[in-house]
Design a protein around this motif. Structure first.
Motif, PDB file in Angstrom:
ATOM      1  N   TYR A 132       0.835  -1.185   0.000  1.00  0.00           N
ATOM      2  CA  TYR A 132       0.000   0.000   0.000  1.00  0.00           C
ATOM      3  C   TYR A 132       0.878   1.245   0.000  1.00  0.00           C
ATOM      4  CZ  TYR A 132      -3.786  -3.122   1.354  1.00  0.00           C
ATOM      5  OH  TYR A 132      -4.705  -4.134   1.373  1.00  0.00           O
TER       6      TYR A 132
ATOM      7  N   GLN B 191       0.824   5.201   1.183  1.00  0.00           N
ATOM      8  CA  GLN B 191       0.108   6.116   2.067  1.00  0.00           C
ATOM      9  C   GLN B 191       0.654   7.528   1.902  1.00  0.00           C
ATOM     10  OE1 GLN B 191       0.309   5.312   6.327  1.00  0.00           O
ATOM     11  NE2 GLN B 191      -1.588   6.435   6.699  1.00  0.00           N
TER      12      GLN B 191
ATOM     13  N   LEU C  52      -4.506   5.883   2.044  1.00  0.00           N
ATOM     14  CA  LEU C  52      -3.941   4.552   1.808  1.00  0.00           C
ATOM     15  C   LEU C  52      -4.525   3.983   0.532  1.00  0.00           C
ATOM     16  CD1 LEU C  52      -4.295   3.578   5.465  1.00  0.00           C
ATOM     17  CD2 LEU C  52      -2.256   2.904   4.217  1.00  0.00           C
TER      18      LEU C  52
ATOM     19  N   PHE D  23      -4.141   0.826  -2.400  1.00  0.00           N
ATOM     20  CA  PHE D  23      -3.643  -0.511  -2.685  1.00  0.00           C
ATOM     21  C   PHE D  23      -2.783  -0.511  -3.937  1.00  0.00           C
ATOM     22  CE2 PHE D  23      -3.727  -5.039  -2.960  1.00  0.00           C
ATOM     23  CZ  PHE D  23      -3.970  -5.374  -4.278  1.00  0.00           C
TER      24      PHE D  23
ATOM     25  N   GLU E  26      -0.893  -7.240  -4.776  1.00  0.00           N
ATOM     26  CA  GLU E  26      -1.004  -8.356  -3.835  1.00  0.00           C
ATOM     27  C   GLU E  26      -0.407  -9.594  -4.487  1.00  0.00           C
ATOM     28  OE1 GLU E  26      -5.066  -9.360  -3.269  1.00  0.00           O
ATOM     29  OE2 GLU E  26      -4.634 -11.219  -2.243  1.00  0.00           O
TER      30      GLU E  26
ATOM     31  N   LEU F  55       4.719   6.949   2.329  1.00  0.00           N
ATOM     32  CA  LEU F  55       5.033   5.812   3.190  1.00  0.00           C
ATOM     33  C   LEU F  55       4.508   4.575   2.482  1.00  0.00           C
ATOM     34  CD1 LEU F  55       6.027   4.743   5.987  1.00  0.00           C
ATOM     35  CD2 LEU F  55       3.657   5.028   6.781  1.00  0.00           C
TER      36      LEU F  55
ATOM     37  N   LEU G 219       3.665   0.728   2.750  1.00  0.00           N
ATOM     38  CA  LEU G 219       3.379  -0.286   3.757  1.00  0.00           C
ATOM     39  C   LEU G 219       3.196  -1.646   3.115  1.00  0.00           C
ATOM     40  CD1 LEU G 219       0.814   1.738   5.877  1.00  0.00           C
ATOM     41  CD2 LEU G 219       3.041   0.990   6.667  1.00  0.00           C
TER      42      LEU G 219
END
Lengths: 113, 115
Positions: free
Chosen positions: A35, A37, A43, A45, A48, A88, A90
């Motif tokens: 993710y 941010q 946030l 996506f 995955e 950021l 994540l």
């Protein structure tokens, strides 16, 4: 049990460069998600992975890519960095499956000059 | 596409008091999960509580409980006996059931706890 580990913790790059961020999931976890941010967009996506396969991808340009290795560790790469990529980043891991919670790392703070 | 809305950018509460954070979402799915995550200044996103949409009973975890209203697509978080350590950004998140583990997050609510 060690948590999700993201390296590096901080990174400073200049426009046009490329960067690789790393995520080591909790031992035994096979699913890794990424993710972005930012203060403006919140946030969002990115993608995955599950068992080395990209299972889903967010709405980001092709400059953002990722991969997952056989040990479930994951990397994401951003090429031709832009000022707007400052964020950021994540990473979250889980065992995989509907009823499994995701555990987040501390993130990598990327700053573009 | 699913969306999650947190209408309160900031909230404050006195220590030991109760506070409720609001969250609404939009989805056409009938089976899904809802979450509240806490992000302190240390940055790590911590799962506070989870609710399965098929469960009518509201989830509870110690001082944290939710009010899940499926028809209204509302999912509020109640924090009882607030503690200084509860100060953080709180994010509401949605995840559809089956396949992807993608989370859709709200913009967050910054909670301040006053001593």
């Amino acid at each position: 049990k060690a948590g999700v580990t993201q390296t590096p913790r901080y990174l400073i790059k200049t426009r046009g460069q490329q960067v690789t961020l790393s995520c080591s999931p909790i031992s035994g976890h096979r699913s890794v998600s990424w993710y972005q941010q930012t203060p403006g967009q919140g946030l969002q996506f990115l993608f995955e992975y599950f068992s080395e396969t990209q299972r889903n991808k967010g709405n980001f340009p092709g400059r953002f890519s990722g991969r997952q290795f056989s040990n479930s560790r994951s990397e994401m790469n951003v090429s031709t960095l832009e000022l707007g990529d400052s964020a950021l980043y994540l990473c979250a891991s889980s065992l995989g499956g509907d009823n499994q919670p995701q555990h987040f790392g501390d993130g990598t703070r990327l700053s573009i000059l | 596409a699913q969306t999650v809305t947190q209408s309160q950018p900031e909230m404050s509460v006195q220590e030991a008091e109760t506070v409720t954070l609001s969250c609404t979402y939009d989805t056409s799915e009938s089976d899904y999960y809802l979450f509240w995550y806490k992000q302190p200044p240390s940055r790590q996103m911590i799962l506070v509580i989870r609710q399965e949409a098929y469960k009518q009973q509201n989830a509870t975890e110690n001082r944290f409980s939710v009010n899940f209203q499926k028809a209204a697509k509302s999912f509020s978080l109640k924090i009882s006996d607030s503690q200084l350590g509860d100060a953080a950004m709180y994010f509401c998140a949605y995840r559809r059931q089956g396949g992807s583990e993608k989370l859709v997050f709200g913009k967050g609510t910054k909670l301040t706890v006053n001593p």
